[in-house]
Design a protein around this motif. Structure first.
Motif, mmCIF file in Angstrom:
data_model
loop_
_atom_site.group_PDB
_atom_site.id
_atom_site.type_symbol
_atom_site.label_atom_id
_atom_site.label_comp_id
_atom_site.label_asym_id
_atom_site.label_seq_id
_atom_site.Cartn_x
_atom_site.Cartn_y
_atom_site.Cartn_z
ATOM 1 N N SER A 9 24.104 21.220 39.595
ATOM 2 C CA SER A 9 25.522 22.156 39.039
ATOM 3 C C SER A 9 25.174 22.104 37.437
ATOM 4 N N TYR A 48 32.358 41.195 36.599
ATOM 5 C CA TYR A 48 32.670 41.960 37.865
ATOM 6 C C TYR A 48 31.392 42.366 38.591
ATOM 7 N N GLY A 51 29.751 39.421 40.011
ATOM 8 C CA GLY A 51 30.772 39.067 41.014
ATOM 9 C C GLY A 51 30.609 39.655 42.536
ATOM 10 N N LEU A 54 27.146 38.879 43.826
ATOM 11 C CA LEU A 54 27.027 37.552 44.508
ATOM 12 C C LEU A 54 28.255 37.410 45.702
ATOM 13 N N LYS A 55 29.071 38.488 45.817
ATOM 14 C CA LYS A 55 30.026 38.345 46.683
ATOM 15 C C LYS A 55 31.249 37.419 46.703
ATOM 16 N N LYS A 56 31.414 37.287 45.364
ATOM 17 C CA LYS A 56 32.455 36.438 44.634
ATOM 18 C C LYS A 56 33.557 37.235 44.369
ATOM 19 N N GLU A 57 33.387 38.689 44.288
ATOM 20 C CA GLU A 57 34.268 39.635 44.016
ATOM 21 C C GLU A 57 34.493 40.678 45.217
ATOM 22 N N THR A 101 27.078 35.142 33.880
ATOM 23 C CA THR A 101 26.489 34.472 35.033
ATOM 24 C C THR A 101 27.140 33.162 35.162
ATOM 25 N N SER A 105 34.391 26.843 36.049
ATOM 26 C CA SER A 105 35.932 26.711 36.232
ATOM 27 C C SER A 105 36.096 25.433 35.151
#
Length: 260
Positions: A9, A48, A51, A54-57, A101, A105
Motif C-alpha cells: 500500500s 478523471y 479514474g 481504472l474504472k474508478k469513475e 495517480t 484517502s
C-alpha cells in the motif's frame, strides 16, 4: 502497520509521490512559476481520465466536455507562453499524472507519517546518480541550513494547514482554495519575480479556470445530493424501525391483555 501491508500500500504511493516531487521541481528549471500554475489546472483532467481508465469513475459525456474545455484553456495558455520549454512541459505534465495517480484517502499528517520515509528512499536514487555528481564537481556548493530548514518548516506548516482546513470544512473547500492560491501565485510571480505573463496566457488560463470552477461546482452538487439521499434514507429507516417497535409493543400489549 504490517510489512506486507506497507509494501503493498505505502511503497507504490511513495514511489508515485517521489516521482511527482522530482518532476515538478525539475519543471521550475525550465518554466516560470506562473506557467507552472497554469499547467496544474490539468490535475482534475488527469484524475478523471485515470479514474475512468481504472474504472474508478463513471464516464459521462458532460464531464468529459468539461475536461476538454480545461485542456483547451491550458493549451491556449501554453501557446501564449513566451518562455516555452518542451522539457519543462514534459516534466510538469508527468508530475501532474503521477500526482493524480497517487491520490489516496489519508489525511496529510497520516500520509507524511507513512509515506515520507519511503519517498526519501526513492528520491535518494535520482539524487545520487543525477544531482550528487554535479554537487561534487561544484566546489562553490555549501549546505545552507537556515534556508533548507525554514523551507522544510513551511512545507510542514502547509500540510498541517491543509489537514486543519479539510477537517473543519471539506476537501472540496480545499480545492476551491487551491484555485484562489493559483491566481495569487500567478500575481506574485508577475509582480515580484517579474515573470512574463501575456494576455493569451491569461485568456487561456481564464478558460481553464472556469472549467475547474464548474468541475468543483458539479462535485459540490453531487456531494450535496448524496448527503441528502443518505439523510432521507436514514430518516426512512428510523421511521420503519419506530413503526416495527410500535407494532411489537402493541402485539405484546394485546397478548398480555388476552392472557389476563
Amino acid at each position: 502497520m504490517s510489512r506486507d501491508l506497507y509494501v503493498s500500500s505505502v511503497v507504490p504511493i511513495g514511489a508515485l509521490y517521489s516521482l511527482s516531487l522530482w518532476f515538478s521541481n525539475s519543471a521550475y528549471i525550465y518554466l516560470s512559476v506562473s506557467f507552472i500554475q497554469m499547467l496544474k489546472a490539468l490535475i482534475p483532467v488527469a484524475v478523471y481520465a485515470i479514474g475512468v481508465g481504472l474504472k474508478k469513475e463513471v464516464f459521462k459525456s458532460d464531464v468529459m466536455a468539461n475536461m476538454i474545455t480545461i485542456s483547451v484553456g491550458v493549451a491556449i495558455a501554453a501557446y501564449g507562453e513566451v518562455h516555452f520549454s518542451v522539457w519543462g512541459v514534459f516534466f510538469q505534465l508527468s508530475a501532474v499524472a503521477f500526482e493524480a495517480t497517487r491520490r489516496i484517502s489519508l489525511n496529510p499528517i497520516t500520509s507524511l507519517y507513512y509515506v515520507a520515509p519511503c519517498c526519501l528512499a526513492f528520491l535518494s536514487i535520482p539524487w545520487f546518480y543525477v544531482e550528487f555528481p554535479i554537487v561534487r564537481e561544484t566546489s562553490s556548493f555549501h549546505f545552507n541550513f537556515p534556508i533548507l530548514s525554514s523551507n522544510s518548516l513551511c512545507a510542514f506548516g502547509l500540510n498541517l494547514a491543509v489537514f486543519l482546513l479539510v477537517g473543519k470544512t471539506s476537501a472540496l473547500t480545499m480545492n476551491v482554495a487551491g484555485v484562489v492560491k493559483d491566481w495569487l501565485l500567478i500575481a506574485f510571480s508577475w509582480s515580484f519575480i517579474r515573470d512574463t505573463v501575456t494576455v493569451v496566457n491569461l485568456v487561456g488560463y481564464g478558460i481553464a479556470f472556469l472549467g475547474v470552477c464548474y468541475y468543483n461546482h458539479s462535485k459540490y452538487l453531487a456531494l450535496k445530493s448524496a448527503e441528502e439521499k443518505n439523510s432521507t434514507q436514514a430518516t426512512n429507516e428510523e421511521a420503519v424501525t419506530r413503526l416495527k417497535q410500535t407494532e411489537i409493543h402493541a402485539a405484546n400489549k394485546s397478548k398480555d391483555g388476552g392472557q389476563c
